[in-house]
Design a protein around this motif. Structure first.
Motif, PDB file in Angstrom:
ATOM      1  N   PHE A   1      29.073  -0.575  21.506  1.00  0.00           N
ATOM      2  CA  PHE A   1      30.466  -0.739  21.991  1.00  0.00           C
ATOM      3  C   PHE A   1      30.776  -1.714  23.057  1.00  0.00           C
ATOM      4  N   PHE A   2      29.454  -1.808  23.717  1.00  0.00           N
ATOM      5  CA  PHE A   2      29.417  -2.987  24.813  1.00  0.00           C
ATOM      6  C   PHE A   2      29.434  -4.060  23.916  1.00  0.00           C
ATOM      7  N   LEU A   3      28.949  -4.478  22.771  1.00  0.00           N
ATOM      8  CA  LEU A   3      28.844  -5.868  22.213  1.00  0.00           C
ATOM      9  C   LEU A   3      30.213  -6.224  21.730  1.00  0.00           C
ATOM     10  N   THR A   4      31.061  -5.101  21.286  1.00  0.00           N
ATOM     11  CA  THR A   4      32.446  -5.503  20.670  1.00  0.00           C
ATOM     12  C   THR A   4      33.471  -5.461  21.849  1.00  0.00           C
ATOM     13  N   PHE A   5      33.369  -4.830  23.003  1.00  0.00           N
ATOM     14  CA  PHE A   5      34.069  -4.486  24.042  1.00  0.00           C
ATOM     15  C   PHE A   5      34.004  -5.773  25.109  1.00  0.00           C
ATOM     16  N   SER A   6      32.910  -6.168  25.342  1.00  0.00           N
ATOM     17  CA  SER A   6      32.431  -6.975  26.692  1.00  0.00           C
ATOM     18  C   SER A   6      33.036  -8.320  26.604  1.00  0.00           C
ATOM     19  N   TYR A   7      33.743  -8.774  27.719  1.00  0.00           N
ATOM     20  CA  TYR A   7      34.310  -9.898  27.679  1.00  0.00           C
ATOM     21  C   TYR A   7      33.266 -11.182  27.937  1.00  0.00           C
ATOM     22  N   SER A   8      32.115 -10.934  28.533  1.00  0.00           N
ATOM     23  CA  SER A   8      31.152 -11.725  28.826  1.00  0.00           C
ATOM     24  C   SER A   8      30.081 -11.917  27.712  1.00  0.00           C
ATOM     25  N   TYR A   9      29.630 -10.746  26.973  1.00  0.00           N
ATOM     26  CA  TYR A   9      28.545 -10.958  26.290  1.00  0.00           C
ATOM     27  C   TYR A   9      28.651 -10.360  24.943  1.00  0.00           C
TER      28      TYR A   9
ATOM     29  N   ALA B   1      39.727  -5.554  22.456  1.00  0.00           N
ATOM     30  CA  ALA B   1      40.319  -4.269  23.432  1.00  0.00           C
ATOM     31  C   ALA B   1      40.480  -2.915  22.660  1.00  0.00           C
ATOM     32  N   VAL B   2      40.113  -1.937  23.208  1.00  0.00           N
ATOM     33  CA  VAL B   2      40.175  -0.495  22.695  1.00  0.00           C
ATOM     34  C   VAL B   2      41.671  -0.351  22.190  1.00  0.00           C
ATOM     35  N   SER B   3      41.926   0.198  21.031  1.00  0.00           N
ATOM     36  CA  SER B   3      43.105   0.675  20.727  1.00  0.00           C
ATOM     37  C   SER B   3      43.197   1.872  19.857  1.00  0.00           C
ATOM     38  N   ARG B   4      43.634   3.115  20.495  1.00  0.00           N
ATOM     39  CA  ARG B   4      43.919   4.156  19.871  1.00  0.00           C
ATOM     40  C   ARG B   4      44.836   4.176  18.767  1.00  0.00           C
ATOM     41  N   ARG B   5      45.902   3.562  18.982  1.00  0.00           N
ATOM     42  CA  ARG B   5      47.067   3.255  18.124  1.00  0.00           C
ATOM     43  C   ARG B   5      46.583   2.606  16.816  1.00  0.00           C
ATOM     44  N   LEU B   6      45.700   1.612  16.934  1.00  0.00           N
ATOM     45  CA  LEU B   6      45.148   1.045  15.737  1.00  0.00           C
ATOM     46  C   LEU B   6      43.986   1.776  15.268  1.00  0.00           C
TER      47      LEU B   6
END
Length: 496
Positions: free
Chosen positions: A362-370, A375-380
């Motif tokens: 999750f960190f690897l997909t979500f992090s802006y720095s690393y 962004a997380v999207s419950r709608r998608l």
């Protein structure tokens, strides 16, 4: 007042409510973790009372009231009056544990003589009921059922409501957790097949899954026509114009049956889930799919329900991730055949490892720095959302498993107990309230949806103050708990 004026006022109120229940960015993930940590904190206090003082045996009306206040009332407080200070509430719940352990332990009642522990014809149960799983699933259902009504009152913070497009919130994690939990228990029939050395043909699996889907799809159509017929406030960007959560649940079993065939080539449900989630995210990023789902026109039946149709892919990945977790926590024994504390240590380490893996992904997909800055999207129900749900639920299960390990060591000595003794240990280590919610979870969830509709049709929830809101929510919680407990007392299980 003319009919046209009444309709205008009604439409205005409906629009206001739609805007009120929608949210733009949700809350912070750390805050969501603090709020949801209240449930394990309440279970710590419940476990201390039971393991040290045997407070819930016999299960008197006072015991039931305390059980309700700890496992229902604490969650309600965490999402309303203590929404800004959930850590304080957790501390208040855990603090009495020291006092409980300082009190003298009541004498152990004498047990009648029993036959030898294991008879020749009775083999150990390979898939025993586990208290920490019941606690996890029961608490998840309680949070979900309370939130779907509480969100309509101003006492429920807007940051906890479902987000519009991007962001995280308490209710977003709730809907994903419901699917993850369903996937977890869906591992049981697969494990039974493996233990029996049997393989069900694809055609038979599809037939059985479709039979399981029909009641859920019927519920989906009932909800659709009731919402449209009563002109109930809804937000079309959640699932679409006609789609609802029951349709998502209903279409899961046939697709899961198909993925069981893929398991022969990729022998890991986690691997299948990650591949599916990654493929879906690639399609979102490198095709017009994301723009179509978010801002596309609603010109036909498919377009009108695009959110529900495409988010189904993400929910299927979540379901498969739940199955993966179920495959290693449901069996009584580890692969090495170890029992007791060694097996429990192995389970805790595996849960901790997979919690870490999901958090890292999750960190690897979500992090802006690393990471990938997605962004997380419950709608998608996109890749970060799927990984967030998998990480959150594995961590929650780990927390409940740790509580059980500390307070009820007898609960994981499966290989040394008869079925009757095992059942007795399970009952002594499990909240009756949470067991009741877990036993008929989908039926209680359906009644919760109906109750939410009744309250909204009879009460202008936006104008209700904090005291009135808490009164209504507490009454609603009492009714739901009474229904669940009543079904449990009369040994009724409603399967859907």
């Amino acid at each position: 007042m003319s009919r046209a004026a009444e309709q205008a006022i009604k439409a205005s109120y409906k629009a206001l409510k739609e805007d009120f229940v929608s949210n733009l960015t949700g809350g912070d993930i750390s805050e969501i973790n603090y709020v949801t940590a209240v449930a394990p904190a309440a279970v710590v206090l419940w476990s201390a009372l039971q393991s040290r003082q045997n407070f819930f045996r016999p299960y008197t009306p006072i015991a039931f009231a305390v059980d309700f206040l700890l496992n229902i009332g604490a969650i309600l407080l965490a999402t309303t009056l203590y929404a800004n200070t959930p850590i304080l509430l957790s501390i208040l719940l855990i603090a009495p544990v020291a006092i409980i352990y300082s009190l003298p332990k009541p004498p152990t009642p004498k047990k009648a003589k029993v036959p030898p522990k294991q008879t020749k014809d009775e083999a150990p149960n390979p898939l025993p009921k586990k208290p920490f799983l019941t606690t996890y699933r029961g608490a998840m259902l309680v949070v979900t059922c309370l939130a779907i009504l509480a969100v309509d009152f101003r006492i429920f913070p807007r940051r906890f409501a479902k987000v519009e497009n991007w962001g995280t919130s308490l209710m977003d994690v709730g809907v994903g957790s419901f699917v993850f939990s369903a996937g977890l228990v869906a591992a049981r029939p697969i494990l039974k097949e493996q233990l029996a050395g049997k393989t069900t043909p694809l055609g038979t699996r599809l037939y059985q899954s479709i039979r399981h889907s029909i009641p859920l799809l019927v519920l989906g159509f009932i909800r659709l026509y009731s919402v449209k017929g009563l002109d109930y406030a809804e937000h079309v960007t959640e699932y679409g114009v006609h789609w609802n959560f029951f349709f998502t649940l209903g279409f899961l079993p046939p697709f899961v049956a198909l993925f069981q065939s893929a398991f022969q080539f990729i022998p890991s449900y986690a691997g299948l889930a990650i591949l599916l989630g990654a493929a879906y995210q690639i399609a979102l990023e490198f095709t017009p799919l994301k723009a179509f789902v978010l801002i596309g026109p609603r010109t036909n039946l498919f377009n009108k329900n695009r959110e529900g149709i495409f988010s189904f892919i993400g929910y299927l990945a979540i379901f498969l991730a739940g199955q993966h977790t179920g495959m290693f926590i449901l069996p009584a024994h580890s692969s090495s055949g170890a029992t007791g504390i060694k097996q429990r240590k192995s389970l805790l380490l595996k849960l901790a490892a997979w919690s870490g893996i999901w958090i890292l992904l999750f960190f690897l997909t979500f992090s802006y720095s690393y990471g990938l800055s997605l962004a997380v999207s419950r709608r998608l129900a996109n890749l970060p959302y799927f990984l967030w749900i998998a990480a959150f639920n594995n961590t929650q299960i780990l927390a409940f498993c740790l509580v059980e390990t500390v307070f009820f060591p007898q609960a994981y000595k499966h290989g040394h107990l008869t079925r009757k003794e095992e059942d007795d240990v399970y009952k002594g280590s499990t909240s009756r309230v949470l067991e009741a919610f877990n036993r008929n979870g989908l039926a209680v969830f359906l009644v919760a949806n109906l109750g939410t509709g009744v309250v909204n049709l009879t009460v202008n929830t936006l104008e209700v103050g904090s005291l009135g809101a808490m009164g209504i929510l507490m009454g609603y919680a009492v009714c739901l708990t009474g229904l669940a407990a009543g079904l449990d007392v009369y040994d009724i299980s409603i399967k859907m």
